[in-house]
Each structure stands twice: as C-alpha cells, then as structure tokens.
Design a protein around this motif. Structure first.
Motif, PDB file in Angstrom:
ATOM      1  N   HIS A 233       9.729 -25.557  -0.001  1.00  0.00           N
ATOM      2  CA  HIS A 233       9.377 -24.258  -0.593  1.00  0.00           C
ATOM      3  C   HIS A 233      10.034 -23.193   0.297  1.00  0.00           C
ATOM      4  O   HIS A 233       9.546 -22.111   0.420  1.00  0.00           O
ATOM      5  CB  HIS A 233       7.847 -24.155  -0.582  1.00  0.00           C
ATOM      6  CG  HIS A 233       7.239 -22.987  -1.287  1.00  0.00           C
ATOM      7  ND1 HIS A 233       7.684 -22.528  -2.506  1.00  0.00           N
ATOM      8  CD2 HIS A 233       6.183 -22.195  -0.938  1.00  0.00           C
ATOM      9  CE1 HIS A 233       6.921 -21.495  -2.869  1.00  0.00           C
ATOM     10  NE2 HIS A 233       6.025 -21.268  -1.934  1.00  0.00           N
TER      11      HIS A 233
ATOM     12  N   HIS B 182      -2.183 -24.340  -4.330  1.00  0.00           N
ATOM     13  CA  HIS B 182      -1.762 -24.169  -2.938  1.00  0.00           C
ATOM     14  C   HIS B 182      -2.627 -25.035  -2.039  1.00  0.00           C
ATOM     15  O   HIS B 182      -3.853 -25.019  -2.177  1.00  0.00           O
ATOM     16  CB  HIS B 182      -1.866 -22.697  -2.516  1.00  0.00           C
ATOM     17  CG  HIS B 182      -0.945 -21.796  -3.293  1.00  0.00           C
ATOM     18  ND1 HIS B 182      -1.234 -21.394  -4.580  1.00  0.00           N
ATOM     19  CD2 HIS B 182       0.260 -21.261  -2.974  1.00  0.00           C
ATOM     20  CE1 HIS B 182      -0.231 -20.641  -5.007  1.00  0.00           C
ATOM     21  NE2 HIS B 182       0.687 -20.538  -4.077  1.00  0.00           N
TER      22      HIS B 182
ATOM     23  N   ASP C 231       1.689 -25.692  -3.056  1.00  0.00           N
ATOM     24  CA  ASP C 231       2.632 -24.905  -2.258  1.00  0.00           C
ATOM     25  C   ASP C 231       2.028 -24.495  -0.915  1.00  0.00           C
ATOM     26  O   ASP C 231       0.811 -24.490  -0.735  1.00  0.00           O
ATOM     27  CB  ASP C 231       3.000 -23.604  -3.008  1.00  0.00           C
ATOM     28  CG  ASP C 231       3.848 -23.860  -4.243  1.00  0.00           C
ATOM     29  OD1 ASP C 231       4.052 -25.033  -4.603  1.00  0.00           O
ATOM     30  OD2 ASP C 231       4.294 -22.869  -4.844  1.00  0.00           O
ATOM     31  N   ASP C 232       2.923 -24.110  -0.030  1.00  0.00           N
ATOM     32  CA  ASP C 232       2.593 -23.380   1.210  1.00  0.00           C
ATOM     33  C   ASP C 232       2.004 -24.242   2.324  1.00  0.00           C
ATOM     34  O   ASP C 232       1.613 -23.706   3.364  1.00  0.00           O
ATOM     35  CB  ASP C 232       1.665 -22.176   0.952  1.00  0.00           C
ATOM     36  CG  ASP C 232       2.297 -21.128   0.048  1.00  0.00           C
ATOM     37  OD1 ASP C 232       3.497 -21.275  -0.276  1.00  0.00           O
ATOM     38  OD2 ASP C 232       1.604 -20.165  -0.335  1.00  0.00           O
TER      39      ASP C 232
ATOM     40  N   HIS D 299       9.317 -19.258   3.749  1.00  0.00           N
ATOM     41  CA  HIS D 299       8.803 -18.520   2.593  1.00  0.00           C
ATOM     42  C   HIS D 299       9.564 -17.217   2.394  1.00  0.00           C
ATOM     43  O   HIS D 299       9.036 -16.236   1.888  1.00  0.00           O
ATOM     44  CB  HIS D 299       7.300 -18.242   2.737  1.00  0.00           C
ATOM     45  CG  HIS D 299       6.559 -18.273   1.426  1.00  0.00           C
ATOM     46  ND1 HIS D 299       6.384 -17.142   0.656  1.00  0.00           N
ATOM     47  CD2 HIS D 299       5.961 -19.291   0.765  1.00  0.00           C
ATOM     48  CE1 HIS D 299       5.677 -17.479  -0.439  1.00  0.00           C
ATOM     49  NE2 HIS D 299       5.420 -18.773  -0.391  1.00  0.00           N
TER      50      HIS D 299
HETATM   51 ZN   LIG Z   1       4.416 -19.911  -1.764  1.00  0.00          ZN
END
Ligand SMILES: [Zn+2]
Length: 356
Positions: free
Chosen positions: A214, A315, A162-163, A218
């Motif tokens: 995602h 991540h 993620d991210d 965010h």
């Molecule tokens: Zn996240």
C-alpha cells in the motif's frame, strides 16, 4: 518414367505434357490461358502493360508461387491473371503514435491492451518520381481498464485490509480469518514492517493470505498524506518499489505486483508512471469506513451487504481497530452461513471481466 507423358487438367481442359512437366510448361501448352499483370507506379497507375506477374495459379486448390514447380499425372492446375508489380521505390517509415484510453468501471484496474504505434510509409517511385504516403500499420490504443470480475454463481468476496501491519489488531484479525476459513489480502505500509512486525507478515503468508504493498509510507512524503499524485514521478515509483522490497525482505519471496494506492487515489498519470512495476491496482466495492470508527455494528452491517465478487475495504492498521475486529467476528460467520467464501485478490482476478 520421367520421360513418359502425363495428363493434367488446366482450367478444366485436359492437356498432355510430354517435355517439361512444370506449371510453366502447362501454361504454355494450354496456350497461355491467363493475362499478365502490369508494371505500375506507386499510385497504382500503369507504367507498362504486361510487365507484371505472368500469371497466378493453384495446383489441386493450393495456391502456388513457383512456376517451376513439378506437376504429376492427374494434377489440376487453375491459372488466373497475373498480379501487378509495383515500380521500385525509396521509402521511409514514420511511427503513428498510439492513443491512451481509459475504459470501464470496477474495483480491478489493469492495463488490458499494451497498445502499439502504427506505421506511416512514404515512398517515392524510382521510375515515376511520384510520392505517396500510406498507413501500413494502424496504431492500437493502450487501454487502461477498470472492471468488475464476473464470478457467476460463485458466492465469493475479497476481504482487504489496509495500513498494517499493526500491533494487536493484525493478529486478532488473522485469528478471526482462520476461524472462518477466510483468505484475505493485506495492503501493507512498507515502513511499518520492521523487526517487531515481521512475524505478522510471515504469518499472513503462512496462513494463505495475499500480502501486497500500500506503498512505503502511504505517500506521506507528499505532505498530503494519501495521494501519490502530489509526489514526483521518481518518488511515486520509489513508494512502490520500497513497499514491495519491505515485504520481500521479510518473506524471502518476490512480493505481489498487485497494489492499492493510498486513499485509492490512482489517476491515469500516476498509473502510466508506475505501470511496469505492477500488474493491477485494486479499489473496492464496499467501503466500510471503519477508519472513521462508526461503531462495530455499522462496520458489520456494511460487510454483510456484500454481493458476489465484491471487494471490501477495511483497515487492520492506522489506529485503534477494535471496532473492525468486533465487526468481523459478527459479519464473517453471517456471510459464511449465506454460503460465501472469502478469497484473495489473486483468486478474484482469475474470474473473467464483466463487460461494463
Ligand atoms: Zn491507507
């Protein structure tokens, strides 16, 4: 030849037909071997006896509806009593709203049954004047399903990141994945995709990974950082559509409709609001908590605990991910040695649902 008499069987008895050779003629020739139904009101009470269907029948075992159907030599006709005919009526339909239900547990979240409203029919008989209300179609629940994939004997896990995209760490992770024949799924943050990171997204696609959103930023617009629930309905949808567009603008292909919501916060209210935009929302089985920077050993340990079918949360962005990179260098060869393969979420979703 059409004038030659034929012999047919009517309810087990042989009958000769010399004139008309139809089902109706056989019924008459056999002395009306079945009783007519009645004319009934909307509640089923008899209005007039014998004013229903004269008979029902089957020829050679096949039910028929047209009494003028021709018969041929040797046909076997079975007559039974005629059905009732309901009086004419005026009717109105009303929908019966369907329910929304949440079902199950597991990392894959998808609408399992779209559901449908039922129908309630109210009719008033033109002769009797009686009014009845009946359910003519049962409503079907709309099912929001959470499930575990049943991977059977297959030792597969889905690595998820993620991210990102993120300078240095995304590329380093791609290198490790390549070295271990691993496919992974990247849940990207839309506003991180720009001229300086577009090549990372292209590389993810080129190397067989699944690139998903995602959300755009965010869910930061909520002021609460990681929760779509705090945003308006329009903003929730925009977070997803903008996130997907950021990907498709770079890849030139339609973005995956699989998403991961920020913080994994995906209550049913949010789901209902965005469900037409997505095919699935993905949670996880193993949270490596790598964002806390617990040390690469702790992260590696968490990854090594994987069991078949697990979704592992990591991540590639959001800060210094050097611990995650180090952990993968140790954990992926370890799992590979145990016979594990690393697959994308799309591949994981090909497996049947575990019935939990
Ligand atoms: Zn996240």
């Amino acid at each position: 030849m059409s004038n030659a008499p034929i012999t047919v069987s009517v309810n087990g008895n042989s009958i000769d037909l010399s004139g008309a050779k139809t089902v109706q003629a056989a019924f008459e020739a056999a002395g009306e071997p079945a009783k007519a139904g009645n004319l009934v009101d909307v509640e089923g009470a008899t209005l007039e006896e014998g004013k229903g269907y004269q008979f029902s029948f089957a020829v050679n075992g096949q039910p028929g509806t047209d009494p003028t159907s021709p018969l041929k030599e040797g046909d076997a006709v079975v007559f039974s009593d005629g059905g009732d005919i309901e009086e004419e009526s005026d009717s109105t339909d009303e929908p019966i709203p369907h329910e929304t239900v949440d079902q199950g547990y597991g990392p894959i979240h998808m609408v399992d049954n779209p559901g449908a409203d039922g129908v309630k029919t109210t009719k008033t008989g033109k002769i009797s004047g009686k009014t009845v209300t009946q359910t003519t179609a049962e409503p079907q629940d709309r099912v929001y399903r959470r499930y575990y994939p049943d991977t059977g004997e297959d030792k597969v896990v889905a690595l998820t990141f993620d991210d990102g995209p993120w300078d240095t760490s995304t590329a380093e992770i791609l290198d490790i994945l390549k070295a271990n024949d691993a496919k992974a799924t990247f849940f990207t943050v839309g506003n991180r995709i720009d001229d300086s990171t577009a090549d990372l997204i292209k590389r993810e696609v080129a190397e067989g990974h699944q690139v998903c959103t995602h959300t755009w930023d965010h869910a930061a617009g909520s002021g609460q950082g990681v929760n779509l629930s705090f945003m308006s309905k329009d903003e929730q949808r925009e977070e997803i559509t903008k996130g997907m567009k950021a990907i498709s603008d770079v890849t030139g292909q339609e973005a995956s409709k699989v998403i991961r919501s920020p913080g994994g916060n995906f209550p049913t209210e949010v789901w209902m609001n965005v469900e037409d935009l997505i095919t699935a929302e993905i949670g996880w089985d193993i949270d490596t908590e790598d964002w806390r920077k617990p040390g690469s050993d702790a992260i590696a340990q968490a990854i090594k605990c994987a069991t078949p079918g697990d979704v592992i949360l990591m991540h590639d962005g959001g800060g210094d991910r050097s611990e995650t990179v180090e952990a993968l260098k140790e954990a992926l060869p370890y799992l590979k040695k145990q016979g594990f393969r690393f697959i994308t979420i799309d591949e994981l979703m090909q497996y049947p649902k575990k019935d939990i």
